[in-house]
Design an enzyme around this catalytic site. Structure first.
Site, PDB file in Angstrom:
ATOM      1  N   ASP A 156     -10.908   2.337   4.153  1.00  0.00           N
ATOM      2  CA  ASP A 156     -11.081   0.832   4.273  1.00  0.00           C
ATOM      3  C   ASP A 156     -12.624   0.758   3.831  1.00  0.00           C
ATOM      4  O   ASP A 156     -13.005  -0.481   3.630  1.00  0.00           O
ATOM      5  CB  ASP A 156     -10.685   0.112   5.496  1.00  0.00           C
ATOM      6  N   GLN A 162      -4.409  -2.022  10.039  1.00  0.00           N
ATOM      7  CA  GLN A 162      -4.298  -3.465   9.122  1.00  0.00           C
ATOM      8  C   GLN A 162      -4.714  -4.248  10.098  1.00  0.00           C
ATOM      9  O   GLN A 162      -4.324  -4.476  11.089  1.00  0.00           O
ATOM     10  CB  GLN A 162      -2.750  -3.477   8.862  1.00  0.00           C
ATOM     11  N   LYS A 193       0.633  -1.001  -0.028  1.00  0.00           N
ATOM     12  CA  LYS A 193      -0.089   0.017  -0.199  1.00  0.00           C
ATOM     13  C   LYS A 193       0.803   1.220  -0.076  1.00  0.00           C
ATOM     14  O   LYS A 193       0.768   2.237  -0.686  1.00  0.00           O
ATOM     15  CB  LYS A 193      -0.944   0.038   1.159  1.00  0.00           C
TER      16      LYS A 193
END
Ligand code: NAD
Length: 293
Positions: free
Chosen positions: A120, A97, A53
């Site tokens: 997200d 994460q 990412k």
């Protein structure tokens, strides 16, 4: 192989290229979209995801920060980090994460992220907006799947989609997206899961099968109908001493058998995976556009 390969690398490149003028326009306003990734503990797969990412941000000229902390961080300290990122004007997107090491409470952490920076798309505000059919920040993997179908002009209107898996990050949101009214949706969606009875009889009805299970070879050739579209979300490490790392990545689908019957199929790797990152970049740019407006 009879099936046409759905190439996530090609589609993700296309999406990333389309982002470039939007990033330039923001930069002209003095705004560089910024993404912060918070990585807790030493899970190697999580570290790999966070690195990819950050690399994608660099390649596009986005600002990126990776914040790493040990697995024994206190919940309160993690919430403080998120709070600071919420207030940080350089940061337009925040991701923590997953999975978080126990006993950290993933839902509490998600709730602490400003929904306008929740790239997200996991915050209940964004999940709710998705269900209402008025989303802004859509969770990345489900959105990426819809974009793959769109790019390959795979009709969804009135078609039977079977999603295998009911997770909050893939199964439920991809089902919610595809059942909405509107272009690229309007499907008749069934969600199957670990308690479903006679899975093959459910999947054989499907024009489009989306497998998000996390177990190799769960979808076998006899489970799909001739001409079905097969989207394999799974990423599973299977041991393979012949490779330098000692393992290789496979999906949830028996690729060779399903490719004989399907009209279209995604490979693993190189199918849904690259799309997740492309949609994360898209959400970061979108969050900066909304935040900077
Ligand atoms: P999860 O473990 O949260 O959910 C798995 C789902 O599969 C559950 O809902 C369960 O009910 C269902 N299931 C388990 N066994 C089953 C069976 N035998 N028959 C039918 N259903 C069954 O997993 P997740 O987070 O949704 O991820 C699923 C897979 O997708 C994993 O391999 C994960 O690594 C991968 N993934 C890939 C991406 C990507 O970018 N490509 C993103 C997220 C997740």
């Amino acid at each position: 192989m009879a099936a046409k390969l759905i190439d996530g690398k090609v589609v993700s490149e296309h999406i990333l290229n389309n982002l470039k003028p939007r990033i330039e326009a923001l930069k002209e306003l003095g705004i560089t979209p910024g993404l912060a990734a918070v990585l807790i503990g030493d899970n190697p797969a999580s570290a790999t995801y966070v690195n990819s990412k950050a690399k994608a941000c660099q390649k596009l000229g986005l600002y990126s920060e990776v914040i790493t902390r040990p697995a024994n961080i206190e919940q309160g300290d993690l919430l403080k980090i998120v709070g600071e990122l919420n207030r940080n004007e350089r940061i337009h997107g925040i991701l923590v994460q997953s999975p978080l090491p126990a006993p950290l409470d993933e839902l509490m952490v998600t709730l602490s992220i400003d929904p306008a920076k929740d790239v997200d798309g996991f915050h209940p505000y964004n999940v709710g907006m998705l269900l209402l059919g008025t989303p802004t920040l859509i969770s990345c993997t489900p959105h990426g799947i819809v974009k793959l179908l769109e790019y390959y002009q795979i009709e969804t209107l009135g078609r039977e989609v079977v999603v295998i898996g009911r997770s909050n990050i893939v199964g439920k949101p991809v089902a919610a997206l595809l059942m909405q009214k509107g272009k690229g949706a309007n499907a008749t969606v069934t969600i199957a899961h670990s308690q479903s009875r006679d899975l093959p009889s459910i999947t054989r009805r499907a024009d489009i099968v989306i497998a998000a299970i996390g177990k190799p070879n769960t979808v076998t050739g006899d489970m799909i109908k001739e001409g079905a579209v097969v989207i394999d979300v799974g990423i599973n490490r299977v041991s393979d001493p012949s490779t330098p790392k000692g393992y290789r990545l496979v999906g949830d689908v028996d690729f060779d058998a399903c490719a004989q019957k399907a009209s279209h199929i995604t490979p693993v790797p190189g199918g849904v995976g690259p799309m997740t990152i492309a949609m994360l970049m898209t959400n970061t740019v979108l969050a900066a556009e909304i935040g900077g407006a």
